[in-house]
Enzyme design. Sequence first.
Site, PDB file in Angstrom:
ATOM      1  CG  LEU A 168      -1.993  -1.053   1.363  1.00 42.94           C
ATOM      2  CD1 LEU A 168      -2.691  -0.931   2.710  1.00 42.94           C
ATOM      3  CD2 LEU A 168      -3.004  -0.969   0.235  1.00 42.94           C
ATOM      4  CG  ASP A 169       0.485   4.372  -2.831  1.00 43.40           C
ATOM      5  OD1 ASP A 169       1.314   3.561  -3.268  1.00 43.40           O
ATOM      6  OD2 ASP A 169      -0.339   4.969  -3.547  1.00 43.40           O
ATOM      7  CE  LYS A 170       5.609   8.991   4.547  1.00 38.19           C
ATOM      8  NZ  LYS A 170       6.644  10.026   4.296  1.00 38.19           N
ATOM      9  CB  THR A 223      -2.963   3.891   1.131  1.00 35.77           C
ATOM     10  OG1 THR A 223      -2.816   4.663  -0.061  1.00 35.77           O
ATOM     11  CG2 THR A 223      -4.279   3.136   1.059  1.00 35.77           C
TER      12      THR A 223
END
Length: 360
Positions: free
Chosen positions: A145-147, A149
């Site tokens: 997951l993105d930082k 998110t």
Amino acid sequence: MAAPGSVAWRVGGFAVKPGGRLFSHSQCAAAPLTAEQLAEKIRAQKREQEKKPAREVPKDPVRRRVHELAQLSQQLQRVHPNVLAKALKNGILLQNKEIVVINKPYGLPVHGGPGIKSCITDVLPILAKMLDGMKAEPLHLCHRLDKETTGVMVLARDQETAHRIQELFRTRQVEKKYWAICVGAPESTDGVVEIPIIEKEVVSHQPHYKMTLAPNYRISHEDGKTFKVRRHRDAQVAVTRYQVLSSASSCSLLELQPVTGVKHQLRVHLAFGLGCPVLGDHKYSHWSKLAPQKLPGKALKRLGLEQAKVRHLPLHLHAHELILPKGDEEKKIHIVCRPPQFFSRSLKRLKLEFPEAEKE
């Protein structure tokens, strides 16, 4: 390495022996300090730091929460790995003999990199020992997951399980649902965005790279007709289903189902495909520049913010639900994760309604 029977400490890029001198890796370093001198220097710096006036905390409750979240993101980069592992342990959503599912917090990157001091990958061995004892095998990532998110993230207890689940993600057998608070709303209340995505360099006074759309069709400026264009060899197929759950205050709450898994797919499809970027997405709210997101007056009023403070708004993108197949329909693993407090508070302030299932 210290000689047998001796003790040495490492401080930054220095090796220190008790009563000895500090040795620098640099040939151009200043005169070496003794361990006692170094300790006194550190204490003096700490005293000076304590004398500095604390940064003023905003009195307005909304601005104060934004300030606290910005501070939290910075603190996550300084926290001890054991403390971070314990926080992840306390947020476990599900665990069995094969997997551990965590609630990923905001601002914590999955992988390390330049300027990153703490990440999920680094604490997986510690988390495994907390769960299964000192001889436990480190946990393995199954996806990312993105930082910025938050939400559902699956870890595997062994390499074989990790490969199996990674293959399920790769072959699109895992059902994923995200929630996003967006600025604006799509023209249709539900639909599918099927536009390839490619990474391009943005040529401006701040050159940088962004993911963007690489559509297969374009509209002629002369007669307004649609014509097909040649597909770029680097463009990746990207498909996103969406449904509007609620809309108010010039914003909307969307449920998103990514069919494919391209980097920043949801953010790019929302911003450039549907014209309603995620609230707090300062990267994809503009194409040609890196600048804070611009919010409509109604949203600013509801959130209690001035435009100058919008740059502190976090990304409102949450991995809400995940369904892992397990052979047959009855054995599917269904995981749901409630959104973080800042997400819920923004929903409330914007008068966006929670889905009925979340109200229970």
